[in-house]
Motif scaffolding. Structure first.
Motif, PDB file in Angstrom:
ATOM      1  N   PRO A 140       0.818  -1.231   0.000  1.00 58.14           N
ATOM      2  CA  PRO A 140       0.000   0.000   0.000  1.00 58.14           C
ATOM      3  C   PRO A 140       0.841   1.266   0.000  1.00 58.14           C
ATOM      4  N   THR A 141       1.959   1.243   0.718  1.00 59.54           N
ATOM      5  CA  THR A 141       2.809   2.438   0.733  1.00 59.54           C
ATOM      6  C   THR A 141       3.425   2.700  -0.631  1.00 59.54           C
ATOM      7  N   GLN A 142       3.918   1.637  -1.266  1.00 59.89           N
ATOM      8  CA  GLN A 142       4.500   1.797  -2.596  1.00 59.89           C
ATOM      9  C   GLN A 142       3.451   2.252  -3.607  1.00 59.89           C
ATOM     10  N   GLY A 143       2.259   1.664  -3.531  1.00 55.40           N
ATOM     11  CA  GLY A 143       1.198   2.073  -4.435  1.00 55.40           C
ATOM     12  C   GLY A 143       0.804   3.532  -4.235  1.00 55.40           C
ATOM     13  N   MET A 144       0.785   3.975  -2.977  1.00 57.29           N
ATOM     14  CA  MET A 144       0.442   5.365  -2.689  1.00 57.29           C
ATOM     15  C   MET A 144       1.498   6.299  -3.269  1.00 57.29           C
ATOM     16  N   VAL A 145       2.790   5.975  -3.071  1.00 62.33           N
ATOM     17  CA  VAL A 145       3.865   6.825  -3.580  1.00 62.33           C
ATOM     18  C   VAL A 145       3.817   6.906  -5.100  1.00 62.33           C
ATOM     19  N   ILE A 146       3.638   5.766  -5.754  1.00 66.73           N
ATOM     20  CA  ILE A 146       3.582   5.755  -7.217  1.00 66.73           C
ATOM     21  C   ILE A 146       2.402   6.580  -7.722  1.00 66.73           C
ATOM     22  N   SER A 147       1.263   6.434  -7.073  1.00 67.27           N
ATOM     23  CA  SER A 147       0.065   7.158  -7.515  1.00 67.27           C
ATOM     24  C   SER A 147       0.224   8.658  -7.314  1.00 67.27           C
ATOM     25  N   VAL A 148       0.742   9.072  -6.148  1.00 67.64           N
ATOM     26  CA  VAL A 148       0.911  10.501  -5.885  1.00 67.64           C
ATOM     27  C   VAL A 148       1.924  11.114  -6.852  1.00 67.64           C
ATOM     28  N   VAL A 149       3.036  10.425  -7.087  1.00 69.94           N
ATOM     29  CA  VAL A 149       4.034  10.941  -8.026  1.00 69.94           C
ATOM     30  C   VAL A 149       3.448  11.054  -9.430  1.00 69.94           C
ATOM     31  N   MET A 150       2.663  10.070  -9.807  1.00 67.63           N
ATOM     32  CA  MET A 150       2.050  10.091 -11.139  1.00 67.63           C
ATOM     33  C   MET A 150       1.103  11.284 -11.288  1.00 67.63           C
ATOM     34  N   VAL A 151       0.316  11.546 -10.263  1.00 69.36           N
ATOM     35  CA  VAL A 151      -0.618  12.685 -10.317  1.00 69.36           C
ATOM     36  C   VAL A 151       0.149  13.995 -10.391  1.00 69.36           C
ATOM     37  N   VAL A 152       1.154  14.172  -9.547  1.00 69.01           N
ATOM     38  CA  VAL A 152       1.905  15.430  -9.509  1.00 69.01           C
ATOM     39  C   VAL A 152       2.627  15.669 -10.838  1.00 69.01           C
ATOM     40  N   VAL A 153       3.215  14.615 -11.406  1.00 66.45           N
ATOM     41  CA  VAL A 153       3.948  14.770 -12.669  1.00 66.45           C
ATOM     42  C   VAL A 153       3.002  15.168 -13.797  1.00 66.45           C
ATOM     43  N   MET A 154       1.847  14.492 -13.900  1.00 68.44           N
ATOM     44  CA  MET A 154       0.927  14.804 -14.993  1.00 68.44           C
ATOM     45  C   MET A 154       0.289  16.174 -14.821  1.00 68.44           C
ATOM     46  N   VAL A 155      -0.026  16.552 -13.597  1.00 70.48           N
ATOM     47  CA  VAL A 155      -0.619  17.867 -13.359  1.00 70.48           C
ATOM     48  C   VAL A 155       0.340  18.968 -13.800  1.00 70.48           C
ATOM     49  N   ASN A 156       1.595  18.850 -13.430  1.00 74.46           N
ATOM     50  CA  ASN A 156       2.560  19.888 -13.802  1.00 74.46           C
ATOM     51  C   ASN A 156       2.935  19.815 -15.269  1.00 74.46           C
ATOM     52  N   ALA A 157       2.904  18.621 -15.868  1.00 70.27           N
ATOM     53  CA  ALA A 157       3.182  18.520 -17.302  1.00 70.27           C
ATOM     54  C   ALA A 157       2.127  19.258 -18.109  1.00 70.27           C
ATOM     55  N   VAL A 158       0.859  19.078 -17.764  1.00 73.90           N
ATOM     56  CA  VAL A 158      -0.209  19.790 -18.467  1.00 73.90           C
ATOM     57  C   VAL A 158      -0.133  21.284 -18.179  1.00 73.90           C
ATOM     58  N   ASN A 159       0.204  21.641 -16.949  1.00 70.25           N
ATOM     59  CA  ASN A 159       0.301  23.056 -16.587  1.00 70.25           C
ATOM     60  C   ASN A 159       1.436  23.746 -17.330  1.00 70.25           C
ATOM     61  N   PHE A 160       2.519  23.037 -17.615  1.00 71.79           N
ATOM     62  CA  PHE A 160       3.669  23.630 -18.277  1.00 71.79           C
ATOM     63  C   PHE A 160       3.376  23.958 -19.732  1.00 71.79           C
ATOM     64  N   ILE A 161       2.525  23.176 -20.390  1.00 73.70           N
ATOM     65  CA  ILE A 161       2.270  23.425 -21.806  1.00 73.70           C
ATOM     66  C   ILE A 161       1.126  24.398 -22.025  1.00 73.70           C
ATOM     67  N   ASP A 162       0.536  24.901 -20.968  1.00 73.66           N
ATOM     68  CA  ASP A 162      -0.570  25.850 -21.107  1.00 73.66           C
ATOM     69  C   ASP A 162      -0.004  27.241 -21.354  1.00 73.66           C
ATOM     70  N   GLY A 163       0.653  27.403 -22.513  1.00 74.88           N
ATOM     71  CA  GLY A 163       1.290  28.666 -22.827  1.00 74.88           C
ATOM     72  C   GLY A 163       0.807  29.311 -24.101  1.00 74.88           C
ATOM     73  N   LEU A 164       0.056  28.576 -24.928  1.00 72.80           N
ATOM     74  CA  LEU A 164      -0.508  29.110 -26.167  1.00 72.80           C
ATOM     75  C   LEU A 164      -2.002  28.867 -26.184  1.00 72.80           C
ATOM     76  N   ASP A 165      -2.704  29.657 -26.949  1.00 74.24           N
ATOM     77  CA  ASP A 165      -4.155  29.537 -27.015  1.00 74.24           C
ATOM     78  C   ASP A 165      -4.548  28.164 -27.560  1.00 74.24           C
TER      79      ASP A 165
END
Length: 449
Positions: A140-165
Motif C-alpha cells: 500500500p505504501t508503494q502504491g500510494m507513492v507511485i500514484s501521488v508521483v504520477m498525479v503530480v507529474v501529470m498535473v505539472n506537465a499539463v500546466n507547463f504546456i498551457d502557454g498558447l491559445d
C-alpha cells in the motif's frame, strides 16, 4: 457507445454554455492579470476557465449516473467519488492561484493533498505488470507513492504546456482520445470491468476540452488558468492509474489463449506506466527539459521562463496557430502510434491510418511556404484567417501634393476669367461648347430642330 456519446455531448455543451458567463465573472472579479514578459498574448485576458470545465464535469457525471449501463460504474467502486473530491481540491487550488496567486511550494503541497485524498478513497496502483514475470503486487505504501508521483507529474506537465491559445486543451483531448480507444477495447473487447472507469473519465475529458476549446482557440477570449490545467492533468492521471495498476494480464491471457499474444496485446501497459507516459510525451519532455534547464542555471525548477517547446516554435518563425497545430500532430502521432501496437488486424489498420495522417499533416505544417486555406464550401464556418482572400482592386490614392496641384490648376484656369468684364463673361457664357458647337444644337441657340 450511444451512452458515451450522450455524456460527451452533454459535458461539451454545458462547458461551452458556462464559459461565456464565467468570462464575464472573471472580468468583474478582476481575474485578469497584466501581461508578463514571458506571455505570448498582448492584451490582458480573463482566466478562471476551469470553473466552466468543472461545471461540465459535474454535468457529465450527473448524466452518466442516470444511464443504465454507465450507472454500474458508480455502484461497483468509489472511483467517481474519488475523482470528484480530488478534482474539487485541485480546482479550488487553481481558482485561488488564478485570482490571487499561490506560492509554488504551496501549490505542490495542494497537489499532493488532492492525490492523497484520491488514494485514500481507493484510486491507487495495486499491481505493476512486469514482462516475463507477470503482475507484481506492490505494498500500500508503494502504491500510494507511485500514484501521488504520477498525479503530480501529470498535473505539472499539463500546466507547463498551457502557454498558447488552445494548446493544453487540445493536447489533453488527443491524449484522452487515445485512452478512450484503448480502455474501451479492454472493457468491451475483453470484458475487463476494471477498465470501465477509465473509459468514462476519458469521455468526460474529451467533452470538457471540446466545449472549452471553442472559446480558447487563437485569439483566445478566456484562459483555463491553473484551475483548468491542473484539473485536466489530475483526470488524465486518474485514467492512467485505472489502466496501469488495475488490469490483470491473466484475464486477457484467458481470452487470447497464449501469453505471447497477451504480451503483444498489452504492450502499452505491460511495461509500467508506458501508455500514460507516451500519450503525454511532449508535455512530459517539456517538463523534464525545463527542470534540467532551470536547475543547471541555478534557478528554482518552478521559475517561469520563455523557453518551452511552444515558445521555441514561435522563435523559429512559426505563427501562433501553426505552432499549436504542430504540437497537436506530434501528440496525436505519438499517442495513436503507441495505441496501434496494442491492437490487431482491422483495428491496427485504422489506428495506423490515423497515425499516418498525423505524420502527413505534421510534414505539411513544417513546410515553410504552406499556408492552410479552407475550401470555399466551408469558408463561412471557419475563422477569417483560413479563408481565401479575393484580390480587391484598390482605388488610386490621392496625396496632399496632388490636391495642391489640382487646386493651383483650378486657380490658374480661373485667373483669366477674372480679368474679363461682366459683358464679356455674359457673351462667353452664351457660346456653345463641345459637340453642341459642332452640330449647332447648343442650348443657347433658342431654336429647335
Amino acid at each position: 457507445m450511444r451512452e458515451y456519446l450522450l455524456v460527451l455531448f452533454c459535458t461539451a455543451a454545458v462547458t461551452y454554455l458556462l464559459t461565456g458567463p464565467v468570462r464575464k465573472f472573471a472580468i468583474a472579479a478582476g481575474a485578469m492579470p497584466p501581461v508578463r514578459a514571458r506571455d505570448v498574448h498582448r492584451e490582458p485576458t480573463p482566466r478562471l476557465g476551469g470553473i466552466a470545465m468543472f461545471g461540465g464535469l459535474c454535468a457529465g457525471i450527473l448524466v452518466a449516473s442516470q444511464l443504465d449501463n454507465l450507472s454500474k460504474v458508480f455502484s461497483q467502486g468509489t472511483d467517481i467519488r474519488a475523482l470528484l473530491s480530488g478534482a474539487g481540491i485541485m480546482w479550488l487550488l487553481g481558482v485561488l492561484d488564478d485570482k490571487w496567486g499561490v506560492d509554488a511550494l504551496v501549490k505542490l503541497g495542494g497537489q499532493m493533498i488532492a492525490a492523497g485524498v484520491m488514494v485514500w478513497q481507493g484510486v491507487t496502483v495495486i499491481t505493476l505488470p512486469v514482462p516475463g514475470v507477470g503482475p507484481v503486487a506492490v505494498s500500500p505504501t508503494q502504491g500510494m507513492v507511485i500514484s501521488v508521483v504520477m498525479v503530480v507529474v501529470m498535473v505539472n506537465a499539463v500546466n507547463f504546456i498551457d502557454g498558447l491559445d488552445g494548446l493544453a486543451g487540445g493536447m489533453v483531448c488527443i491524449a484522452a482520445m487515445a485512452f478512450f480507444l484503448y480502455s474501451y477495447r479492454l472493457w468491451y473487447g475483453y470484458t475487463i470491468t476494471d477498465a470501465a472507469p477509465a473509459v468514462l473519465f476519458s469521455v468526460l475529458l474529451i467533452g470538457m476540452c471540446l466545449g472549452f476549446l471553442a472559446h480558447n482557440m487563437h485569439p483566445a477570449r478566456i484562459f483555463m488558468g491553473d484551475s483548468g490545467s491542473m484539473m485536466l492533468g489530475l483526470m488524465l492521471a486518474v485514467a492512467a492509474i485505472s489502466i496501469t495498476g488495475r488490469v490483470d494480464p491473466d484475464l486477457i491471457t484467458n481470452e487470447l489463449g497464449s501469453q505471447t499474444a497477451t504480451v503483444h496485446a498489452l504492450v502499452p501497459i505491460y511495461i509500467p506506466l508506458l501508455l500514460p507516459l507516451t500519450v503525454i510525451a511532449l508535455p512530459l519532455a517539456d517538463l523534464l527539459l525545463a527542470v534540467v534547464r532551470r536547475t543547471w542555471a541555478g534557478q528554482s525548477p518552478f521559475a517561469a521562463d520563455k523557453r518551452h517547446l511552444h515558445h521555441r516554435l514561435l522563435q523559429v518563425g512559426h505563427s501562433h496557430s501553426r505552432a499549436v497545430l504542430i504540437m497537436y500532430f506530434w501528440a496525436a502521432l505519438i499517442a495513436f502510434g503507441t495505441v496501434a501496437f496494442s491492437v490487431t488486424n482491422t483495428g491496427r489498420t485504422v489506428v495506423l491510418t490515423l497515425a499516418g495522417l498525423c505524420l502527413v499533416g505534421l510534414v505539411v505544417l513544417l513546410t515553410p511556404r504552406f499556408r492552410p486555406r479552407a475550401p470555399r464550401a466551408v469558408q463561412a464556418f471557419v475563422p477569417p484567417r483560413y479563408r481565401r482572400r479575393p484580390v480587391a482592386r484598390t482605388a488610386p490614392v490621392v496625396t496632399e501634393s496632388d490636391e495642391l496641384t489640382a487646386e493651383s490648376a483650378g486657380r490658374a484656369a480661373s485667373e483669366p476669367m477674372a480679368e474679363l468684364s461682366a459683358e464679356d463673361k455674359r457673351l462667353l457664357g452664351g457660346v456653345p461648347k463641345g459637340s453642341s458647337a459642332a452640330t449647332g444644337r447648343g442650348h443657347g441657340n433658342g431654336r429647335g430642330r
